[in-house]
Enzyme design. Structure first.
Site, short mmCIF file in Angstrom:
data_model
loop_
_atom_site.label_atom_id
_atom_site.label_comp_id
_atom_site.label_asym_id
_atom_site.label_seq_id
_atom_site.Cartn_x
_atom_site.Cartn_y
_atom_site.Cartn_z
N HIS A 93 77.24 -15.21 -12.78
CA HIS A 93 78.30 -15.74 -12.41
C HIS A 93 78.58 -15.70 -11.00
O HIS A 93 79.94 -15.78 -10.58
CB HIS A 93 79.33 -15.62 -13.20
CG HIS A 93 80.37 -16.72 -13.36
ND1 HIS A 93 79.96 -18.03 -13.05
CD2 HIS A 93 81.81 -16.91 -13.44
CE1 HIS A 93 81.09 -18.79 -13.46
NE2 HIS A 93 82.16 -18.28 -13.54
N HIS A 144 84.31 -10.94 -12.72
CA HIS A 144 83.86 -12.33 -12.30
C HIS A 144 82.95 -12.20 -10.96
O HIS A 144 83.44 -11.11 -10.50
CB HIS A 144 85.32 -13.31 -11.79
CG HIS A 144 85.19 -14.35 -12.78
ND1 HIS A 144 85.76 -14.47 -13.98
CD2 HIS A 144 84.98 -15.66 -12.31
CE1 HIS A 144 85.47 -15.73 -14.40
NE2 HIS A 144 85.02 -16.87 -13.52
N SER A 154 89.24 -10.92 -12.97
CA SER A 154 88.87 -11.02 -11.65
C SER A 154 88.48 -9.68 -11.12
O SER A 154 89.17 -8.63 -11.22
CB SER A 154 90.00 -11.52 -10.76
OG SER A 154 89.79 -11.54 -9.53
N GLU A 172 82.09 -19.09 -20.65
CA GLU A 172 82.98 -17.95 -20.14
C GLU A 172 84.12 -17.78 -21.12
O GLU A 172 85.27 -18.40 -21.24
CB GLU A 172 83.68 -18.09 -18.63
CG GLU A 172 82.67 -18.42 -17.73
CD GLU A 172 83.04 -18.96 -16.47
OE1 GLU A 172 83.92 -18.22 -16.20
OE2 GLU A 172 82.78 -19.91 -16.06
N TYR A 175 84.74 -22.82 -20.24
CA TYR A 175 85.66 -21.71 -20.74
C TYR A 175 85.96 -21.96 -22.18
O TYR A 175 86.09 -22.94 -22.80
CB TYR A 175 86.96 -21.68 -19.85
CG TYR A 175 86.87 -21.06 -18.62
CD1 TYR A 175 87.09 -19.56 -18.33
CD2 TYR A 175 86.08 -21.76 -17.52
CE1 TYR A 175 86.89 -18.92 -16.97
CE2 TYR A 175 86.15 -21.22 -16.32
CZ TYR A 175 86.22 -19.83 -16.07
OH TYR A 175 86.31 -19.46 -14.88
#
EC number: 3.5.1.23
Length: 761
Positions: free
Chosen positions: A120, A229, A335, A524, A564
Site C-alpha cells: 500500500h 498505511h 496512519s 483494506e 475499504y
C-alpha cells in the site's frame, strides 16, 4: 539395452528416490524465496494511492520489489505468497500472472494457492488495475506499469521455485507501539464499548514474523505482517518509493547481508572502513581527484547498468540472497503520521469528528515523526518496523509444524446474501449492495485530504454534487436504501460504460502452514473489522481442531482491490473508511461468513465451490498517456554529458553535505532499468586503478530526479543528489548516470556519463 543394463538403471533410479526421501526426512517443508525489481516507469505516470492527478512520477527515491516465498510439503501441497512494493494487488495482474505460471508449471501454481499482496505504498506508478474508477487519474491503463508488475511477480516466483530446498520455519510475535495511530478515532469510538474494552489500543500493535531457515544455508529470509498505511510519503511526492514498508525491507536485507558477510568485499570495505586513506587533505589525494574529470556522455550496453548495480545478482550467484518482506494487514484506519493531524494554517489540532480546519478538509494533514521532512518520516517509521522485525527474527524459536493447505473462492459481493444475528436474538438474512462511494470518500483522509467542500462524516451529501453525480449515474431507490446511511456520490457498481467502473466479483483465500493461517483479503480492513474477522476464523479453527491454537494474520490488499471494509458501526459514521466501504453496511459480515465457510472446508478437507469467475478486461483497456516520441540534446552535445558538475578540487563532509550533479538525459520510460540503476556513486580504488560501485538508486542516500523544460519537450535532465551518509568511507568519488534515449536514428540508445571526481572526508 541389455537386461543387466536395465536392472542397473532401475537400481540407480531407486537409490535416487531413496536419497530424495532421506533429504526430505529431516525437514517437514521445502522453502524457497525470491525477489525481483517492479519499479516501473519513473516518469510521466500518475502515482497510485492519493488519486491526485498532479502527483506524477519524475524520479526514484528507491526501487520497488516483488518478494516471494514458497512453502511446500514434499510430494504434497504448496503455497506461494508474493509481497509487492505497490499500492495494492490487481485482479488483472493476478489473472495474467497465473496464466504465465500455468504455462510454465502446469497446475502447480494456480489462483487457489498463489497470493499476491500489496504494501500500500502511495508512491508507485499507477494504471495497472482493470476497473475505470482506479484509472481516472492515470489517464487510463498504463501498460508499462502493468507489465513491470506481471514480469516481476513471475520472476520472483520463478526464483523462489528454483530455490526450493529443505528447511524449517519459525514464528514470533511482538508489539510495536510507535509506528501507527488511528486516523479515524471518532468512527472507531462508534464500535460497542464492551468490544473496545477488550483491547488496549485503537489500532493493532502486534507484528507477526515468520523466519525461513534453509537446512544448509541457514536463515534465508523473513516475512512479517504489521498494520500501518504506506503514506509516510505525501501526496505531493514525485519520486517512486516503497514508503515505510519498502524502507524497512531494504534496511533489513542490508542488515542481514552485512551481519553475515554477504555484501561484496569491495562495497563493504568502502562503505564501512577507510583502509587506504587516512588524511583527506593529503595533496596527492586532491591531485588524484582533480585529474579524474567528467567523462562526457558515452554509448554503453543495456547490461552496463545491471552489472554495475551495488546489489547486482550477477555478483551474488553462489547462494540465495536474503529476502525480507514487510507485509500489509488491516491498515484501513491506521496512519504512520504518528504525531497527529494538525491544521497547516493555524498549527492547531484538526476538528475531531470530521478532521477539518474551519469546516474545510484541505488544511488538515497528519504529521510523521520526521515532520516536516517526509523522507525522514519514511525512514523513521521504516526503521521502527525493521528494529522490531530484527528483534523478532533474532529471538524466533517457535517452529511451525503441520500441513500446508489452502482454499479459495470468488464471491459476488454485489448481491451476497448474509445471515446475521437479529435484533431479537434470532437470525436474519440481509444483502450486500452493488458498489458505491459515499461523499466522505471525496474528502480524503488526514494522510491526504481531498478537495472542494467535501468532508468526512457526511451522511447527507449536498444538492450540487448530487446533480453532478446524476449526470454520470443516478442511483436507483433500491441502491439508495441498500447503501443507507451512505449518501451515494458515485454509483460505481452500476456504472458500466465503457466498461465496469468497480469490481463485483472478488477473491477470498485462506492459506495454511501448520499453525499459521493467512487470510487473504482484497481490500483494506479497519482495525476493528480485522479483529472481528480474525476472531471469527480463530473460533472455527479452535472448534474444528480440538482446541489447537493458531496464529491468524490478515494479508490486506491481496489478489484484487475493492477499497475499504469498515464495521457496521463505523459505516454509520461515514468517515472516509465507511464511505469507501463499497458494498454497503453488511460488507464485513459478508466477509466473515465467507471466510468461515473456507475455514470449515479447510478443516474438513472438503473442496470449495470456486464461485463465479471475475472478468478479464485487458482487451477493453483505454490509455491516454502520451508515448515517448523522441529524445534530443542540443547540437554538439551528447546524452550523458554533465551540465552541472562538482567544483574542481571540491571536498564534501560525510554525514552533512549533499553532492548534486546534473546530466543531459532522456525519458526514463525508454528503459525502466529493471534490476539496474539510473544513478550510481562510485569510489576510486587506488592500487587497482578502477571505480567501485558503492551506492545506487536503491539506496536512501541517493535520489534520481528527472525533469524537462515543459511537458512535450524532447530535451530533459537528470539531477542526482547524494546525501553523504555518516558511514561512507573517506576517499575519492564520482557520480554516474545511466539512461536510454529514443532517437530518430536508432530505436533505443543506451548511454552513461560520469561527473568529475571529488573528495569525501
Amino acid at each position: 539395452m541389455t537386461r543387466w543394463s536395465m536392472s542397473m538403471h532401475c537400481t540407480l533410479f531407486l537409490l535416487f528416490l531413496l536419497r530424495i526421501k532421506c533429504v526430505f526426512s529431516d525437514s517437514d517443508y521445502l522453502i524457497g524465496l525470491g525477489s525481483y525489481d517492479i519499479t516501473g516507469p519513473a516518469a510521466d505516470v500518475n502515482m497510485m494511492g492519493y488519486a491526485n492527478m498532479e502527483q506524477v512520477a519524475s524520479g526514484v527515491h528507491f526501487r520497488l520489489r516483488a518478494r516471494a516465498f514458497i512453502v511446500a510439503e514434499p510430494y504434497k501441497k504448496r503455497i506461494a505468497f508474493v509481497n509487492l512494493d505497490a499500492g495494492m494487488a490487481s485482479q488483472l495482474v493476478t489473472i495474467k500472472v497465473i496464466e504465465r505460471l500455468k504455462q510454465r508449471y502446469g497446475e502447480l501454481y494456480t489462483e487457489e494457492n498463489v497470493a499476491i499482496s500489496g504494501t500500500h505504498t502511495h508512491a508507485g506508478p499507477g494504471g495497472y488495475l482493470q476497473y475505470i474508477l482506479y484509472l481516472v487519474t492515470s489517464l487510463g491503463f498504463v501498460h508499462q506499469s502493468f507489465n513491470a508488475l506481471v514480469d516481476g511477480i513471475e520472476q520472483s516466483i520463478i526464483q523462489a521455485h528454483e530455490n526450493l530446498r529443505p528447511g524449517s520455519i519459525l514464528i514470533n510475535k511482538g508489539e510495536l507501539l510507535d509506528a501507527g495511530v488511528n486516523r479515524s478515532p471518532s468512527a472507531y469510538l462508534n464500535n460497542p464499548a464492551h468490544e473496545r474494552s477488550k483491547y488496549e489500543y485503537d489500532v493493532d500493535k502486534e507484528m507477526t514474523l515468520v523466519k525461513f531457515v534453509d537446512d544448509q544455508w541457514g536463515p534465508v529470509g523473513s516475512f512479517n505482517w504489521f498494520a500501518t498505511h504506506g503514506t509516510s510519503m505525501s501526496r505531493t511526492n514525485a519520486l517512486i518509493s516503497g514508503d515505510n514498508k519498502g524502507t524497512a525491507a531494504r534496511i533489513m536485507e542490508d542488515w542481514f547481508e552485512r551481519e553475515n558477510g554477504c555484501i561484496s568485499v569491495d562495497v563493504e570495505s568502502h562503505r564501512r572502513v577507510s583502509s587506504i586513506i587516512s588524511d583527506p587533505y593529503d595533496q596527492d589525494l586532491m591531485e588524484m581527484a582533480s585529474s579524474l574529470l567528467s567523462t562526457g556522455g558515452k554509448t554503453v550496453t543495456r547490461m552496463s547498468s545491471v552489472a554495475r548495480r551495488v546489489r547486482s545478482g550477477l555478483r551474488h550467484a553462489d547462494k540465495p540472497r536474503f529476502v525480507s518482506a514487510f507485509c500489509q494487514t488491516n491498515c484501513g484506519d491506521v496512519s504512520p503520521n504518528v504525531l497527529g493531524a494538525f491544521c497547516i494554517d493555524t498549527g492547531l489540532p484538526c476538528e475531531f469528528n470530521h478532521s477539518t480546519c474551519g469546516g474545510k478538509n484541505e488544511q488538515c494533514y497528519g504529521r510523521g515523526p520526521g515532520y516536516p521532512d517526509e523522507f525522514e518520516s519514511t525512514r523513521i517509521i521504516g526503521e521502527r518496523q525493521f528494529k522490531k522485525a530484527a528483534d523478532l527474527f533474532t529471538k524466533a524459536s517457535e517452529e511451525i509444524q503441520g500441513k500446508v493447505d489452502y482454499r479459495h473462492a470468488y464471491v459476488d459481493f454485489s448481491q451476497l446474501e448474509v445471515t446475521i444475528n437479529g435484533q431479537n436474538g434470532g437470525s436474519e438474512v440481509v444483502k450486500t449492495c452493488p458498489a458505491a462511494m459515499g461523499f466522505g470518500f471525496a474528502a480524503g483522509t488526514t494522510d491526504g485530504p481531498g478537495a472542494f467542500d467535501f468532508k468526512q462524516g457526511d451522511d447527507q451529501g449536498n444538492p450540487f454534487w448530487r446533480l453532478v453525480r446524476n449526470l454520470l449515474k443516478n442511483p436507483t431507490e433500491e441502491q439508495v436504501r441498500c447503501q443507507r446511511p451512505k449518501p451515494i456520490l458515485l454509483d460505481t457498481g452500476e456504472m458500466k460504460q465503457p466498461y465496469d467502473w468497480a469490481p463485483s466479483i472478488l477473491p477470498v483465500q485462506i492459506l495454511r502452514i501448520g499453525q499459521l493461517v493467512i487470510l487473504c483479503v482484497p481490500g483494506e480492513f479497519t482495525t476493528m473489522a480485522g479483529r472481528r474477522l480474525r476472531d471469527a476464523v480463530k473460533t472455527v479453527l479452535k472448534e474444528g481442531s480440538n482446541g489447537r491454537e493458531f496464529s491468524v494474520v490478515i494479508a490486506g490488499l491481496t489478489n484484487s482491490y475493492s477499497q475499504y471494509i469498515a464495521t457496521f458501526e463505523e459505516y454509520q459514521v461515514q468517515r472516509y473508511e465507511g464511505a469507501s466501504t463499497l458494498y454497503g453496511p453488511h460488507t464485513l459480515s459478508g466477509y466473515i461468513q465467507e471466510f468461515k465457510k473456507l475455514t470449515n472446508d479447510l478443516l474438513s478437507g472438503q473442496t470449495t465451490d470456486p464461485g463465479p469467475q471475475p472478468p478479464d478486461l485487458l482487451h477493453k483497456q483505454i490509455s491516454l498517456l502520451t508515448p515517448v516520441v523522441a529524445d534530443m540534446t542540443p547540437i554538439g552535445t551528447a546524452f550523458g554529458d554533465v551540465t552541472s558538475d562538482v567544483p574542481r578540487l571540491s571536498k564534501f563532509r560525510k554525514g552533512t553535505d549533499i553532492v548534486t550533479v546534473q546530466f543531459r538525459s532522456a525519458n526514463p520510460r525508454n528503459d525502466l532499468m529493471t534490476e539496474g540503476t539510473f544513478a550510481l556513486v562510485e569510489r576510486w580504488l587506488e592500487g587497482r586503478e578502477t571505480w567501485v560501485p558503492v551506492y545506487d538508486d536503491d539506496d536512501f542516500c541517493l535520489r534520481f530526479k528527472w525533469s524537462r523544460p515543459f511537458k512535450l519537450s524532447t530535451q530533459s535532465s537528470a539531477t542526482i543528489e547524494w546525501r553523504i551518509p555518516e558511514t561512507a568511507s573517506p576517499g575519492v568519488y564520482r557520480i554516474t548516470h545511466f539512461g536510454s534515449a529514443k532517437t530518430p536514428i536508432s530505436s533505443i540508445h543506451h548511454f552513461s556519463g560520469s561527473s568529475s571526481a571529488f573528495v569525501v572526508y
